[in-house]
Design an enzyme around this catalytic site. Structure first.
Site, mmCIF file in Angstrom:
data_model
loop_
_atom_site.group_PDB
_atom_site.id
_atom_site.type_symbol
_atom_site.label_atom_id
_atom_site.label_comp_id
_atom_site.label_asym_id
_atom_site.label_seq_id
_atom_site.Cartn_x
_atom_site.Cartn_y
_atom_site.Cartn_z
ATOM 1 C CG ASP A 102 -1.792 1.189 1.345
ATOM 2 O OD1 ASP A 102 -2.338 1.617 0.312
ATOM 3 O OD2 ASP A 102 -1.952 1.710 2.464
ATOM 4 C CG ASP A 159 -2.087 7.289 -0.050
ATOM 5 O OD1 ASP A 159 -1.053 7.839 -0.468
ATOM 6 O OD2 ASP A 159 -3.146 7.230 -0.711
#
Length: 208
Positions: free
Chosen positions: A11, A13
């Site tokens: 991922d 963010d």
């Protein structure tokens, strides 16, 4: 390198990029409030900043991306780019999986900023996937910070590392507080994969 490689689903963010730090600075401007008045320790949705009466998270997010180039200007989390380079050199296939396209009408802007940011910080990746259902694209191990993403991945039987921040403290481990922790946990899983003993939280041995 092909699909028989060990795949790390990453991922962006809150894991590779300092999303909350960047959003805090932008939100202070958007709310016309001193930066120090906005708490650093937040929950998912940033309700602690009082944004709901100004249009809520979606409106702030749209402003941050379209008017302040959020995905281009955010700083990397300490040691994230360097660690990903080390993992890539060791033969691990980096698969970036992000749900940055959840709001309509500025997908091109989000994608362009994302690619430019990854290149600007020399972050290696073989695949770049923009999607909500992260388990659908497949990885041997995932790392994410979103509570809902982690829970969904684990429900699907996916081995998932939580990257610690204030939004996910209630989740059980395995957990990484730093990118040194990420490197250790990923290499442990990689060694298990190489010997054919990688398991998904009690499931049968993961196919090599």
């Amino acid at each position: 390198m092909d699909e028989s490689s060990f795949i790390l689903g990453v991922d962006l963010d809150g894991v590779v990029g300092d999303f909350y730090g960047a959003m805090r600075e932008i939100a202070a401007e958007w709310l016309d409030r001193p930066l120090e008045s906005l708490k650093k320790e937040v929950s998912f949705g940033l309700h602690e900043w009082g944004i709901d009466e100004y249009g809520g998270y979606d409106r702030l997010h749209r402003f941050a991306v379209t008017q302040r180039d959020l995905f281009r200007v955010m700083k990397p989390i300490k040691d994230a780019p360097a660690t990903l380079r080390k993992l890539s050199v060791r033969g691990i296939r980096i698969r970036i999986i992000t749900h940055r396209l959840f709001l309509k009408y500025f997908h091109k802007t989000s994608i362009t900023q994302t690619v430019e940011w990854l290149d600007a910080h020399d972050i290696p990746y073989w695949d770049l996937c923009f999607m909500k259902d992260k388990g659908a694209v497949g990885a041997h191990v995932y790392i994410d910070d979103s509570p809902s993403n982690v829970e969904r991945l684990r429900e699907q039987g996916c081995r998932t590392i939580v990257f610690s921040n204030s939004t996910n403290l209630q989740l059980p481990g395995p957990r990484a507080d730093t990118w040194q922790d990420v490197e250790r946990l990923v290499m442990e899983a990689y060694d298990e994969w190489r010997t054919g003993t990688l398991n998904l939280f009690g499931a049968s041995s993961f196919p090599r």
